[in-house]
Design a protein around this motif. Structure first.
Motif, PDB file in Angstrom:
ATOM      1  N   VAL A  73      69.042  18.259  45.467  1.00 45.05           N
ATOM      2  CA  VAL A  73      69.805  17.320  44.640  1.00 45.05           C
ATOM      3  C   VAL A  73      68.867  16.385  43.891  1.00 45.05           C
ATOM      4  CG1 VAL A  73      71.464  15.415  44.703  1.00 45.05           C
ATOM      5  CG2 VAL A  73      71.844  17.449  46.109  1.00 45.05           C
ATOM      6  N   ARG A  74      67.864  15.880  44.557  1.00 50.73           N
ATOM      7  CA  ARG A  74      66.902  14.963  43.914  1.00 50.73           C
ATOM      8  C   ARG A  74      66.065  15.695  42.868  1.00 50.73           C
ATOM      9  NH1 ARG A  74      69.427  10.504  45.015  1.00 50.73           N
ATOM     10  NH2 ARG A  74      69.621  10.174  47.224  1.00 50.73           N
ATOM     11  N   LEU A  75      65.631  16.912  43.169  1.00 47.10           N
ATOM     12  CA  LEU A  75      64.850  17.681  42.202  1.00 47.10           C
ATOM     13  C   LEU A  75      65.671  17.956  40.940  1.00 47.10           C
ATOM     14  CD1 LEU A  75      63.081  20.158  44.635  1.00 47.10           C
ATOM     15  CD2 LEU A  75      61.955  18.441  43.203  1.00 47.10           C
ATOM     16  N   ILE A  76      66.925  18.338  41.116  1.00 44.46           N
ATOM     17  CA  ILE A  76      67.789  18.569  39.957  1.00 44.46           C
ATOM     18  C   ILE A  76      67.944  17.280  39.167  1.00 44.46           C
ATOM     19  CG2 ILE A  76      70.181  19.045  39.265  1.00 44.46           C
ATOM     20  CD1 ILE A  76      70.249  21.153  41.537  1.00 44.46           C
ATOM     21  N   GLN A  77      68.142  16.174  39.852  1.00 46.38           N
ATOM     22  CA  GLN A  77      68.293  14.873  39.202  1.00 46.38           C
ATOM     23  C   GLN A  77      67.048  14.533  38.370  1.00 46.38           C
ATOM     24  OE1 GLN A  77      68.456  11.593  42.010  1.00 46.38           O
ATOM     25  NE2 GLN A  77      69.852  10.463  40.677  1.00 46.38           N
ATOM     26  N   ILE A  78      65.884  14.763  38.922  1.00 44.41           N
ATOM     27  CA  ILE A  78      64.632  14.471  38.222  1.00 44.41           C
ATOM     28  C   ILE A  78      64.472  15.367  36.995  1.00 44.41           C
ATOM     29  CG2 ILE A  78      62.108  14.665  38.415  1.00 44.41           C
ATOM     30  CD1 ILE A  78      62.551  13.819  41.428  1.00 44.41           C
ATOM     31  N   PHE A  79      64.663  16.682  37.169  1.00 49.52           N
ATOM     32  CA  PHE A  79      64.494  17.607  36.045  1.00 49.52           C
ATOM     33  C   PHE A  79      65.536  17.375  34.955  1.00 49.52           C
ATOM     34  CE2 PHE A  79      62.321  20.581  39.206  1.00 49.52           C
ATOM     35  CZ  PHE A  79      61.052  20.218  38.777  1.00 49.52           C
ATOM     36  N   MET A  80      66.765  17.082  35.350  1.00 43.69           N
ATOM     37  CA  MET A  80      67.814  16.820  34.359  1.00 43.69           C
ATOM     38  C   MET A  80      67.441  15.587  33.525  1.00 43.69           C
ATOM     39  SD  MET A  80      70.241  19.127  34.647  1.00 43.69           S
ATOM     40  CE  MET A  80      71.949  18.690  34.512  1.00 43.69           C
ATOM     41  N   ASN A  81      66.933  14.572  34.193  1.00 44.39           N
ATOM     42  CA  ASN A  81      66.537  13.361  33.490  1.00 44.39           C
ATOM     43  C   ASN A  81      65.386  13.632  32.532  1.00 44.39           C
ATOM     44  OD1 ASN A  81      65.621  10.790  32.742  1.00 44.39           O
ATOM     45  ND2 ASN A  81      66.194   9.895  34.684  1.00 44.39           N
ATOM     46  N   LEU A  82      64.378  14.357  32.986  1.00 44.05           N
ATOM     47  CA  LEU A  82      63.221  14.665  32.135  1.00 44.05           C
ATOM     48  C   LEU A  82      63.616  15.516  30.927  1.00 44.05           C
ATOM     49  CD1 LEU A  82      60.539  15.426  34.875  1.00 44.05           C
ATOM     50  CD2 LEU A  82      60.544  13.496  33.279  1.00 44.05           C
ATOM     51  N   ILE A  83      64.413  16.544  31.153  1.00 42.21           N
ATOM     52  CA  ILE A  83      64.829  17.425  30.061  1.00 42.21           C
ATOM     53  C   ILE A  83      65.732  16.674  29.089  1.00 42.21           C
ATOM     54  CG2 ILE A  83      66.085  19.533  29.465  1.00 42.21           C
ATOM     55  CD1 ILE A  83      65.153  20.605  32.273  1.00 42.21           C
ATOM     56  N   SER A  84      66.644  15.889  29.617  1.00 41.63           N
ATOM     57  CA  SER A  84      67.536  15.098  28.778  1.00 41.63           C
ATOM     58  C   SER A  84      66.748  14.152  27.881  1.00 41.63           C
ATOM     59  CB  SER A  84      68.504  14.296  29.658  1.00 41.63           C
ATOM     60  OG  SER A  84      69.284  13.429  28.876  1.00 41.63           O
ATOM     61  N   ASN A  85      65.774  13.462  28.449  1.00 42.87           N
ATOM     62  CA  ASN A  85      64.950  12.550  27.657  1.00 42.87           C
ATOM     63  C   ASN A  85      64.113  13.294  26.624  1.00 42.87           C
ATOM     64  OD1 ASN A  85      65.873  10.219  28.855  1.00 42.87           O
ATOM     65  ND2 ASN A  85      64.205  10.109  30.340  1.00 42.87           N
ATOM     66  N   ALA A  86      63.598  14.446  26.991  1.00 43.65           N
ATOM     67  CA  ALA A  86      62.808  15.236  26.040  1.00 43.65           C
ATOM     68  C   ALA A  86      63.655  15.616  24.834  1.00 43.65           C
ATOM     69  CB  ALA A  86      62.250  16.481  26.722  1.00 43.65           C
ATOM     70  N   ILE A  87      64.879  16.035  25.078  1.00 45.39           N
ATOM     71  CA  ILE A  87      65.776  16.408  23.978  1.00 45.39           C
ATOM     72  C   ILE A  87      66.174  15.174  23.178  1.00 45.39           C
ATOM     73  CG2 ILE A  87      68.091  17.298  23.446  1.00 45.39           C
ATOM     74  CD1 ILE A  87      67.676  19.240  25.848  1.00 45.39           C
ATOM     75  N   LYS A  88      66.477  14.119  23.871  1.00 48.23           N
ATOM     76  CA  LYS A  88      66.925  12.883  23.220  1.00 48.23           C
ATOM     77  C   LYS A  88      65.865  12.325  22.272  1.00 48.23           C
ATOM     78  CE  LYS A  88      68.571   8.243  24.458  1.00 48.23           C
ATOM     79  NZ  LYS A  88      68.919   7.373  25.599  1.00 48.23           N
ATOM     80  N   TYR A  89      64.603  12.347  22.682  1.00 45.22           N
ATOM     81  CA  TYR A  89      63.546  11.708  21.905  1.00 45.22           C
ATOM     82  C   TYR A  89      62.744  12.663  21.033  1.00 45.22           C
ATOM     83  CZ  TYR A  89      64.719   7.630  24.637  1.00 45.22           C
ATOM     84  OH  TYR A  89      65.393   6.573  25.198  1.00 45.22           O
ATOM     85  N   THR A  90      63.127  13.934  21.000  1.00 45.90           N
ATOM     86  CA  THR A  90      62.472  14.884  20.100  1.00 45.90           C
ATOM     87  C   THR A  90      63.307  14.983  18.835  1.00 45.90           C
ATOM     88  OG1 THR A  90      61.543  16.135  21.954  1.00 45.90           O
ATOM     89  CG2 THR A  90      61.671  17.268  19.830  1.00 45.90           C
ATOM     90  N   LYS A  91      62.715  14.629  17.711  1.00 46.87           N
ATOM     91  CA  LYS A  91      63.440  14.585  16.436  1.00 46.87           C
ATOM     92  C   LYS A  91      63.671  15.979  15.858  1.00 46.87           C
ATOM     93  CE  LYS A  91      63.400  10.035  16.046  1.00 46.87           C
ATOM     94  NZ  LYS A  91      64.432   9.378  16.744  1.00 46.87           N
ATOM     95  N   LYS A  92      62.631  16.825  15.902  1.00 43.68           N
ATOM     96  CA  LYS A  92      62.762  18.179  15.363  1.00 43.68           C
ATOM     97  C   LYS A  92      61.751  19.084  16.046  1.00 43.68           C
ATOM     98  CE  LYS A  92      59.681  17.355  11.480  1.00 43.68           C
ATOM     99  NZ  LYS A  92      59.470  17.499  10.057  1.00 43.68           N
ATOM    100  N   GLY A  93      62.012  20.380  15.932  1.00 46.63           N
ATOM    101  CA  GLY A  93      61.090  21.347  16.519  1.00 46.63           C
ATOM    102  C   GLY A  93      61.587  21.900  17.834  1.00 46.63           C
TER     103      GLY A  93
END
Length: 82
Positions: A53-73
């Protein structure tokens, strides 16, 4: 965590399965934003001890932030065993 109220389970986990599950969740979000998710995951990896559960929480947060803050590409996820 410091107060001892949060319990972390240490069970054998497959990071490939966990990451794949998390990535499936964000495919549509990335596509809608015009982003590509590139992955480099090995076919097999040694299991780790951790709380799923914690690993999923960490990866979801990291991936979500990567998508959120990536403008293009693209967002690139690479899993390397060392």
């Amino acid at each position: 965590i410091e107060s001892g109220n949060v319990q972390i389970l240490k069970e054998s986990q497959n990071l490939i399965e966990i990451l794949s599950e998390c990535l499936d969740t964000f495919e549509v979000t990335a596509y809608q934003k015009g982003l590509e998710i590139r992955t480099s995951l090995p076919k097999q990896i040694h299991p780790i001890l951790g709380d799923r559960v914690r690993l999923i929480q960490i990866f979801m947060n990291l991936i979500s932030n990567a998508i959120k803050y990536t403008k293009k590409g693209y967002v690139e996820i690479e899993l390397v065993e060392k």
